[in-house]
Design an enzyme around this catalytic site. Structure first.
Site, PDB file in Angstrom:
ATOM      1  N   ASP A  62      -0.455  -9.747  -9.327  1.00 22.95           N
ATOM      2  CA  ASP A  62      -1.054  -8.654 -10.086  1.00 22.95           C
ATOM      3  C   ASP A  62      -1.752  -7.764  -9.076  1.00 22.95           C
ATOM      4  O   ASP A  62      -2.801  -8.131  -8.534  1.00 22.95           O
ATOM      5  CB  ASP A  62      -2.048  -9.209 -11.111  1.00 22.95           C
ATOM      6  N   TYR A 203      -0.123  10.711 -13.482  1.00 26.87           N
ATOM      7  CA  TYR A 203       1.059  10.077 -12.893  1.00 26.87           C
ATOM      8  C   TYR A 203       1.573  10.927 -11.735  1.00 26.87           C
ATOM      9  O   TYR A 203       1.928  10.401 -10.670  1.00 26.87           O
ATOM     10  CB  TYR A 203       2.137   9.909 -13.961  1.00 26.87           C
ATOM     11  N   LYS A 207       1.656   9.537  -7.829  1.00 24.31           N
ATOM     12  CA  LYS A 207       2.902   9.410  -7.075  1.00 24.31           C
ATOM     13  C   LYS A 207       2.945  10.359  -5.876  1.00 24.31           C
ATOM     14  O   LYS A 207       3.561  10.040  -4.851  1.00 24.31           O
ATOM     15  CB  LYS A 207       4.096   9.630  -8.002  1.00 24.31           C
TER      16      LYS A 207
END
Length: 296
Positions: A62, A203, A207
């Site tokens: 994780d 997002y 990225k």
């Protein structure tokens, strides 16, 4: 006695990560570890691949839990003496709704950036010291991670693009940029700095940060005494995954093709791709100026 080679793929119990494990089980000369946050789901995925005659191994991972990453590092060091392939696939997407308050929007942005960038960076920081010569690192980015997603032409946007694309960009500055992004989202003025006005801007930012990080990682590897370590960042395409609500146009196998290829780059004499932004069809794309081969 030389210990076997080993590959690790994060977030691999489904989707693109699962397909990368599937491909590497066929082509990688060594042990391939399917890792997942949830052990039950991970072991179920391993069983699916075993039914196909493949032999993946399993380890819990994780990336949001530092102790979990440290346990994996210690296990790899003790069992294999190092790491040969690392595919950083684990990530998340939260699309904010129109009715979400600024507080909810900022909270979701922080969650996405924390996992996709900060915790991926931490995972690399923990695992990179055990990379062996000729190791390959593949960081999953996105078409949304292209620098041109910062579209503004005002001075703050131009400055932001220049800072992110600079050959002198440090990890400390990149972390500062991402913290500033989160602060601007909290205030609601992030578009003033060039970040797009999109419900999934977190997002995009995460990225872009992963791609900028990869470019810096390769510069470090170029000066590393361990020879021939290569890191690349890849856009897997618009893939039919849970994250994309299964609305993509590519199968998970098609989405995994470029990442698997980068993970398997042969040792020595690879000039390109090296620190490169690679499209799902294996084209090397100019991350700073574009153009991109297609919308997806």
């Amino acid at each position: 006695m030389t210990k076997p080679r080993v590959a690790v793929i994060s977030g691999a119990n489904q989707g693109i990560g699962f397909a990368v494990v599937k491909e590497l089980c066929k082509s990688f000369d060594g042990s391939v570890y399917l890792t997942s946050r949830d052990e039950h789901r991970g072991r179920t995925a391993v069983e699916e691949l075993e039914k196909l005659g493949l032999q993946p191994k399993y380890h819990q991972l994780d990336i949001d839990d530092e102790a979990s990453v440290l346990r994996l590092r210690d296990y790899l060091q003790a069992t294999y003496g190092g790491l040969d392939v690392l595919v950083n696939n684990a990530g998340m997407l939260i699309v904010s709704k129109d009715e979400d308050s600024r507080e909810l929007f900022a909270e979701s942005a922080r969650s996405v950036v924390q996992t996709n960038f900060f915790n991926t960076y931490r995972t690399c920081d923990i695992l990179f010291p055990i990379l062996r010569p000729h190791a390959r690192v593949v960081n999953l980015s996105s078409s949304m991670g292209h620098l041109m997603q910062i579209e503004g032409q005002n001075e703050p946007a131009i400055t932001l693009r220049a800072r992110l694309s600079s050959t002198d960009l440090s990890y400390e500055e990149l972390i500062h940029i991402m913290n500033h992004f989160l602060e601007s989202v909290q205030r609601g003025d992030h578009p003033d700095y060039g970040w797009p006005k999109k419900n999934w801007v977190s997002y995009v930012a995460s990225k872009i940060a992963v791609s900028a990080m990869t470019r810096r990682q390769q510069r470090d590897f170029n000066a590393d005494p361990r020879p021939d370590i290569i890191a690349n960042h890849v856009h897997p395409g618009y893939v039919k995954t849970k994250m994309a609500s299964f609305k993509g146009v590519l199968t998970i196998e098609e989405g995994a093709a470029a990442a698997s290829w980068l993970a398997m780059l042969p040792p020595n004499n690879v000039m390109n791709p090296k620190g490169s932004y690679v499209w799902h069809d294996k084209q090397i794309v100019d991350w700073v100026n574009g153009p991109t081969p297609s919308l997806y």
